[in-house]
Design a protein around this motif. Structure first.
Motif, PDB file in Angstrom:
ATOM      1  N   GLY A 148      48.521  36.626  30.234  1.00 47.30           N
ATOM      2  CA  GLY A 148      47.528  35.861  30.038  1.00 47.30           C
ATOM      3  C   GLY A 148      46.321  36.411  30.719  1.00 47.30           C
ATOM      4  N   TYR A 149      45.526  36.987  29.666  1.00 49.07           N
ATOM      5  CA  TYR A 149      44.334  38.084  30.248  1.00 49.07           C
ATOM      6  C   TYR A 149      43.094  37.239  30.013  1.00 49.07           C
ATOM      7  CZ  TYR A 149      42.544  42.410  31.441  1.00 49.07           C
ATOM      8  OH  TYR A 149      41.996  43.786  32.431  1.00 49.07           O
ATOM      9  N   GLY A 150      42.716  36.370  30.910  1.00 50.50           N
ATOM     10  CA  GLY A 150      41.518  35.404  30.894  1.00 50.50           C
ATOM     11  C   GLY A 150      40.801  35.979  31.802  1.00 50.50           C
ATOM     12  N   ARG A 151      39.965  35.127  32.310  1.00 54.08           N
ATOM     13  CA  ARG A 151      38.821  35.400  33.359  1.00 54.08           C
ATOM     14  C   ARG A 151      39.642  35.957  34.631  1.00 54.08           C
ATOM     15  NH1 ARG A 151      36.645  30.816  30.803  1.00 54.08           N
ATOM     16  NH2 ARG A 151      34.312  31.077  30.109  1.00 54.08           N
ATOM     17  N   ILE A 152      40.692  35.131  35.143  1.00 49.67           N
ATOM     18  CA  ILE A 152      41.258  35.445  36.179  1.00 49.67           C
ATOM     19  C   ILE A 152      42.009  36.677  36.048  1.00 49.67           C
ATOM     20  CG2 ILE A 152      43.018  34.581  38.024  1.00 49.67           C
ATOM     21  CD1 ILE A 152      42.019  31.591  37.368  1.00 49.67           C
ATOM     22  N   GLY A 153      42.877  36.638  35.054  1.00 52.84           N
ATOM     23  CA  GLY A 153      43.820  37.971  34.760  1.00 52.84           C
ATOM     24  C   GLY A 153      43.055  39.162  34.819  1.00 52.84           C
ATOM     25  N   ARG A 154      41.924  39.105  34.098  1.00 55.86           N
ATOM     26  CA  ARG A 154      40.968  40.350  34.098  1.00 55.86           C
ATOM     27  C   ARG A 154      40.420  40.794  35.409  1.00 55.86           C
ATOM     28  NH1 ARG A 154      38.797  42.376  29.502  1.00 55.86           N
ATOM     29  NH2 ARG A 154      39.390  40.673  28.127  1.00 55.86           N
ATOM     30  N   LEU A 155      39.915  40.051  36.208  1.00 55.49           N
ATOM     31  CA  LEU A 155      39.496  40.050  37.458  1.00 55.49           C
ATOM     32  C   LEU A 155      40.665  40.740  38.365  1.00 55.49           C
ATOM     33  CD1 LEU A 155      37.147  40.230  39.326  1.00 55.49           C
ATOM     34  CD2 LEU A 155      37.285  37.937  40.011  1.00 55.49           C
ATOM     35  N   LEU A 156      42.067  39.839  38.247  1.00 58.28           N
ATOM     36  CA  LEU A 156      42.978  40.435  39.007  1.00 58.28           C
ATOM     37  C   LEU A 156      43.429  41.820  38.748  1.00 58.28           C
ATOM     38  CD1 LEU A 156      45.335  39.986  41.024  1.00 58.28           C
ATOM     39  CD2 LEU A 156      46.703  39.029  39.130  1.00 58.28           C
ATOM     40  N   ALA A 157      43.440  42.213  37.560  1.00 59.93           N
ATOM     41  CA  ALA A 157      43.465  43.740  36.929  1.00 59.93           C
ATOM     42  C   ALA A 157      42.730  44.679  37.617  1.00 59.93           C
ATOM     43  CB  ALA A 157      43.495  43.442  35.601  1.00 59.93           C
ATOM     44  N   GLN A 158      41.309  44.294  37.637  1.00 59.71           N
ATOM     45  CA  GLN A 158      40.401  44.975  38.357  1.00 59.71           C
ATOM     46  C   GLN A 158      40.598  45.161  39.859  1.00 59.71           C
ATOM     47  OE1 GLN A 158      36.093  43.646  39.581  1.00 59.71           O
ATOM     48  NE2 GLN A 158      35.733  44.381  37.608  1.00 59.71           N
ATOM     49  N   LYS A 159      40.859  44.221  40.669  1.00 59.63           N
ATOM     50  CA  LYS A 159      41.204  44.306  42.009  1.00 59.63           C
ATOM     51  C   LYS A 159      42.488  44.987  42.350  1.00 59.63           C
ATOM     52  CE  LYS A 159      38.897  39.797  42.967  1.00 59.63           C
ATOM     53  NZ  LYS A 159      37.739  40.238  43.697  1.00 59.63           N
ATOM     54  N   ALA A 160      43.336  44.728  41.506  1.00 56.92           N
ATOM     55  CA  ALA A 160      44.564  45.362  41.778  1.00 56.92           C
ATOM     56  C   ALA A 160      44.820  47.061  41.328  1.00 56.92           C
ATOM     57  CB  ALA A 160      45.866  44.908  41.071  1.00 56.92           C
ATOM     58  N   HIS A 161      43.698  47.458  40.397  1.00 55.01           N
ATOM     59  CA  HIS A 161      43.750  48.681  39.916  1.00 55.01           C
ATOM     60  C   HIS A 161      43.063  49.532  40.792  1.00 55.01           C
ATOM     61  CE1 HIS A 161      43.522  52.423  37.589  1.00 55.01           C
ATOM     62  NE2 HIS A 161      42.248  52.207  37.530  1.00 55.01           N
ATOM     63  N   TYR A 162      41.485  49.050  41.187  1.00 53.12           N
ATOM     64  CA  TYR A 162      40.706  49.665  41.954  1.00 53.12           C
ATOM     65  C   TYR A 162      41.120  49.501  43.550  1.00 53.12           C
ATOM     66  CZ  TYR A 162      37.824  50.803  37.983  1.00 53.12           C
ATOM     67  OH  TYR A 162      37.402  51.439  36.598  1.00 53.12           O
ATOM     68  N   GLY A 163      41.567  48.426  43.915  1.00 51.26           N
ATOM     69  CA  GLY A 163      41.646  48.260  45.282  1.00 51.26           C
ATOM     70  C   GLY A 163      43.020  48.975  45.778  1.00 51.26           C
ATOM     71  N   LEU A 164      43.983  48.709  44.767  1.00 46.81           N
ATOM     72  CA  LEU A 164      45.442  49.190  45.205  1.00 46.81           C
ATOM     73  C   LEU A 164      45.986  50.139  44.625  1.00 46.81           C
ATOM     74  CD1 LEU A 164      47.067  45.614  45.788  1.00 46.81           C
ATOM     75  CD2 LEU A 164      46.121  47.198  47.610  1.00 46.81           C
ATOM     76  N   GLY A 165      45.399  50.744  43.430  1.00 50.48           N
ATOM     77  CA  GLY A 165      45.892  51.796  42.536  1.00 50.48           C
ATOM     78  C   GLY A 165      46.982  51.307  41.870  1.00 50.48           C
ATOM     79  N   MET A 166      47.008  50.264  41.328  1.00 49.85           N
ATOM     80  CA  MET A 166      48.092  49.751  40.627  1.00 49.85           C
ATOM     81  C   MET A 166      48.139  50.141  38.914  1.00 49.85           C
ATOM     82  SD  MET A 166      49.259  46.255  42.332  1.00 49.85           S
ATOM     83  CE  MET A 166      50.917  46.315  41.532  1.00 49.85           C
ATOM     84  N   LYS A 167      49.046  50.216  38.358  1.00 52.44           N
ATOM     85  CA  LYS A 167      49.064  50.509  37.049  1.00 52.44           C
ATOM     86  C   LYS A 167      48.999  49.105  36.398  1.00 52.44           C
ATOM     87  CE  LYS A 167      51.623  54.657  37.379  1.00 52.44           C
ATOM     88  NZ  LYS A 167      52.969  55.310  36.931  1.00 52.44           N
ATOM     89  N   ILE A 168      48.207  48.834  35.137  1.00 49.00           N
ATOM     90  CA  ILE A 168      48.197  47.496  34.667  1.00 49.00           C
ATOM     91  C   ILE A 168      48.536  47.321  33.207  1.00 49.00           C
ATOM     92  CG2 ILE A 168      46.729  45.475  34.270  1.00 49.00           C
ATOM     93  CD1 ILE A 168      46.517  46.258  37.198  1.00 49.00           C
ATOM     94  N   LEU A 169      49.394  46.385  33.037  1.00 53.34           N
ATOM     95  CA  LEU A 169      49.974  46.019  31.666  1.00 53.34           C
ATOM     96  C   LEU A 169      49.345  44.423  31.571  1.00 53.34           C
ATOM     97  CD1 LEU A 169      53.547  46.899  31.331  1.00 53.34           C
ATOM     98  CD2 LEU A 169      51.442  48.315  30.675  1.00 53.34           C
ATOM     99  N   ALA A 170      48.623  44.326  30.290  1.00 48.36           N
ATOM    100  CA  ALA A 170      48.046  43.067  29.974  1.00 48.36           C
ATOM    101  C   ALA A 170      48.723  42.442  28.570  1.00 48.36           C
ATOM    102  CB  ALA A 170      46.570  43.027  29.898  1.00 48.36           C
ATOM    103  N   TYR A 171      49.178  41.277  28.770  1.00 46.04           N
ATOM    104  CA  TYR A 171      49.704  40.467  27.570  1.00 46.04           C
ATOM    105  C   TYR A 171      49.011  39.360  27.199  1.00 46.04           C
ATOM    106  CZ  TYR A 171      52.171  37.378  24.349  1.00 46.04           C
ATOM    107  OH  TYR A 171      52.288  36.567  23.210  1.00 46.04           O
TER     108      TYR A 171
END
Length: 319
Positions: A148-171
């Motif tokens: 569910g890549y809406g507002r919250i999902g998109r912002l979580l992706a940004q925080k997780a990638h830039y803040g924690l260096g995580m790889k992101i998959l989106a559905y």
């Protein structure tokens, strides 16, 4: 006095003051069960709604009702069809909780990944060295699947990638590669569940998503993977989820939501070492409460002043 606004839950005073300053009479009700709401709603023109449910039967008792203003993004606790039939606006606050819930989901991932709550409880029981046999994990380099890549999902992706260096998959059912940031990979349903080290749910609850995540999905997930649910409890098959946690099919769960809220005191989640459960508090910060309050109060004032709301969830034409 002016038109009455019913508020069946605690809210930020800033929104209440806004309504009073604009001449409205605010009515609070302590009990938010259906019968109490039926008794309280009679001459009210608006309902400022949090968690309680507003049924057709409640609306039947409110001939003056013009708007039900949800102070969050979700509105599955309102009979929207009945409201539209009765000419009652239903509004939500689609962006009011975005940052707060994204932060909360990220915090939940860290907490379940590092076993923070479990190790804290063990230490309180006198076992300081429980940590030696119950190691946490680093999130850097791990894969986060966002369903569910809406507002919250998109912002979580940004925080997780830039803040924690995580790889992101989106559905997302209608999501395309062109809609994604360059650090996000589009994934189909099966890949998102099978490859995620953390799988975070961010879809709305409706007839299509109820129990959508169930036994099949848990069997696909890694045995070390953690499920994060800050959406709604009923988007998962809770019985199958409990079974998967007990059998070790998945590694853990951070959940802010339950199929039945409040949950029973003996809910299985409360007795599992691989579960962190919160009381649907993802939006419960001072800042977010104020944003939600001002949005709900503003929509109420607009409608009761004869204008159309900014964030309707249906297409009611006022009578």
């Amino acid at each position: 006095m002016g038109k009455k606004v019913l508020i069946p839950q605690p809210v930020a005073e800033e929104g209440v003051d806004y309504l009073k300053d604009h001449g409205y009479e605010v009515v609070f009700v302590e009990n938010s069960d259906e019968e109490s709401l039926k008794e309280a709603v009679g001459d009210c023109s608006a309902i400022w709604l949090g968690v309680p449910s507003i049924t057709r039967e409640i609306m039947d008792r409110a001939p003056k009702l013009e708007i039900i203003a949800r102070q969050g993004a979700g509105y599955n606790n309102v009979d929207v069809k009945a409201a539209e039939e009765k000419g009652i606006w239903v509004t939500n606050a689609p962006d009011a909780t975005t940052n707060t819930v994204a932060e909360f989901a990220l915090g939940g991932m860290i907490a379940i990944g590092k076993n923070m709550f479990l190790l804290t409880e063990k230490m309180k029981e006198g076992d300081f060295f429980y940590k030696d046999t119950y190691l946490g994990e680093d999130l850097k380099g791990k894969t986060l699947s966002i369903i569910g890549y809406g507002r919250i999902g998109r912002l979580l992706a940004q925080k997780a990638h830039y803040g924690l260096g995580m790889k992101i998959l989106a559905y997302g059912p209608h999501l395309t590669k062109e809609q994604l940031e360059d650090y996000v990979t589009l994934a189909d349903w099966d890949r998102a569940f099978s490859q995620g080290d953390f799988v975070s749910l961010h879809m709305p609850l409706n007839s299509k998503t109820e129990k959508l995540v169930g036994r099949r999905e848990f069997q696909m997930m890694k045995t070390t993977a953690k499920l994060i649910n800050c959406a709604r409890g009923a988007v998962t098959d809770e019985e199958a989820l409990i079974e998967a946690l007990n059998k070790g099919q998945i590694g853990g769960l951070f959940t802010d939501v339950f199929t039945e809220e409040p949950p029973k005191k003996d809910h299985p989640f409360f007795h599992m070492e691989n579960v962190i459960a919160a009381p649907h508090m993802g939006s419960y910060t001072k800042e977010c409460r104020i944003i939600m309050a001002m949005h709900a109060a503003g929509q109420i004032h607009k409608v009761l002043s004869g204008e159309k709301p900014d964030t309707p969830v249906h297409h009611t034409v006022k009578k």
